[in-house]
Design an enzyme around this catalytic site. Structure first.
Site, PDB file in Angstrom:
ATOM      1  CE1 TYR A 101      -3.025  -3.055   0.634  1.00  0.00           C
ATOM      2  CE2 TYR A 101      -3.006  -2.589   2.972  1.00  0.00           C
ATOM      3  CZ  TYR A 101      -3.412  -3.371   1.915  1.00  0.00           C
ATOM      4  OH  TYR A 101      -4.210  -4.461   2.152  1.00  0.00           O
ATOM      5  CG  HIS A 161      -0.463  -8.506   0.857  1.00  0.00           C
ATOM      6  ND1 HIS A 161      -0.151  -7.172   0.713  1.00  0.00           N
ATOM      7  CD2 HIS A 161      -1.804  -8.583   0.647  1.00  0.00           C
ATOM      8  CE1 HIS A 161      -1.250  -6.489   0.423  1.00  0.00           C
ATOM      9  NE2 HIS A 161      -2.262  -7.331   0.367  1.00  0.00           N
TER      10      HIS A 161
END
Length: 372
Positions: free
Chosen positions: A58, A126
């Site tokens: 992110y 992730h």
């Protein structure tokens, strides 16, 4: 000072509501800034929201959050043990993954530096469905080593595919004789898709997982009046046009009755999580926030179904306490709106986004080469 190896289950520590760090990324908004992150984080901490979930993917969320946490307005008022930091490893860009032991270790150390912290409360692998499962298991091994070294307290995996998540959770328990601490799934405990409850939670419990984080209660901004978010990277949302049109129709329907689809969707996810949670198994909601106005709107909604003591800490309610706090007329109104929205969604109810989809080669961890 680094913590000793955690002995308490994460389910005893993690609050029912968590601030999502994707709101400080180029994927979600245009031009995320340190000032934005500081304003949101400062107000969130004041209101008792002190658990943060982010990722190296992110970008530049970790750096902006680190700047905010080191700012005197926060650092002089909150010690490190008063907030929870969760981040992720393995996903680098939309099409680049690295689950190698060297990169996992490097990524964790980089996150520590970016977040200005000596330890991380949770580190997730992730989007595990994009890589071979053996690589995920090896990455988990490295993270467990880093738990022993004091860099991390808890280890988890994250992704969209519930079947992949449950299978890996079982394999971790079998291979390492200990369960994962936490699993994170996105956009499947929502008004639009409730498959996490239907297909995932019982399997996670059987694999020894005591805590599940459900992110994207608005399905990455799908369940709101102003459409999916478009950041600096363009429209990345996986919802097909038919689902987008149905969501817009639902938003208009709810607005005509004086409600917000976003508020209704958040309330639904929190109540659903509360009804499932028990003392030894928790389902927490991660909500993405990009501004103080959005923060306060979300927390106003959350206060209808969660308790908070003295503005300091969000608390779990008893299993059946949260709905009663709405009052019977409000419950009936809420349930009627939920049914109407799900009726409008029709065939799109419980629709799953393709992840990773036919265009992705899991074995090679890259898009399929259509030139062949």
């Amino acid at each position: 000072m680094r913590p000793s190896r955690a002995t308490m289950p994460l389910s005893r520590l993690l609050p029912p509501l968590i601030l999502g760090g994707a709101g400080f990324s180029h994927q979600i908004i245009s031009n995320p800034t340190s000032a934005q992150a500081l304003q949101v984080l400062k107000r969130a901490f004041q209101l008792g929201l002190r658990a943060i979930d982010t990722s190296a993917y992110y970008h530049p969320s970790e750096m902006l959050l680190g700047d905010a946490l080191a700012h005197p307005d926060i650092a002089s008022n909150y010690t490190r043990d008063q907030y929870i930091l969760m981040t992720k490893v393995g996903r680098i860009t939309a099409t680049q993954f690295d689950y190698s032991p060297a990169w996992v270790r490097n990524s964790v150390m980089r996150s520590l530096e970016r977040l200005r912290s000596e330890y991380l409360d949770v580190v997730f692998c992730h989007d595990v469905e994009f890589v071979p499962e053996e690589e995920v298991l090896e990455a988990v091994r490295v993270l467990l080593e880093m738990v022993d070294e004091g860099h991390i307290k808890y280890v988890g995996i994250s992704g969209y595919r519930i079947d992949t998540l449950t299978r890996i959770a079982r394999r971790v328990q079998e291979k390492y004789s200990r369960p994962l601490d936490v699993v994170q799934n996105w956009a499947q405990l929502t008004l639009q898709n409730d498959r996490l409850v239907q297909e995932g939670l019982a399997a996670f419990r059987e694999a020894g997982v005591s805590c599940v984080c459900s992110s994207s209660p608005l399905a990455i901004g799908l369940l709101r009046s102003n459409g999916v978010p478009v950041g600096d990277l363009g429209d990345f949302h996986p919802a097909p046009q038919g689902l987008r049109c149905a969501a817009k129709e639902a938003a208009d329907y709810v607005a005509a009755r004086g409600e917000s689809l976003a508020a209704l969707a958040l309330r639904y996810s929190i109540l659903r999580a509360q009804s499932i949670s028990a003392s030894n198994f928790r389902v927490a909601i991660i909500t993405g926030i990009t501004s103080i106005a959005e923060l306060e709107e979300n927390l106003d909604t959350a206060r209808q179904v969660l308790r908070v003591t003295g503005g300091q800490r969000w608390l779990w309610t008893a299993d059946d306490a949260a709905p009663a706090e709405l009052g019977q007329p409000k419950i009936e109104e809420y349930e009627a709106l939920v049914k109407s929205v799900q009726d409008i969604l029709g065939v799109w109810k419980d629709y799953c986004f393709p992840s990773p989809g036919d265009g992705w080669d899991v074995a090679r961890k890259r898009p399929v080469d259509t030139r062949l």
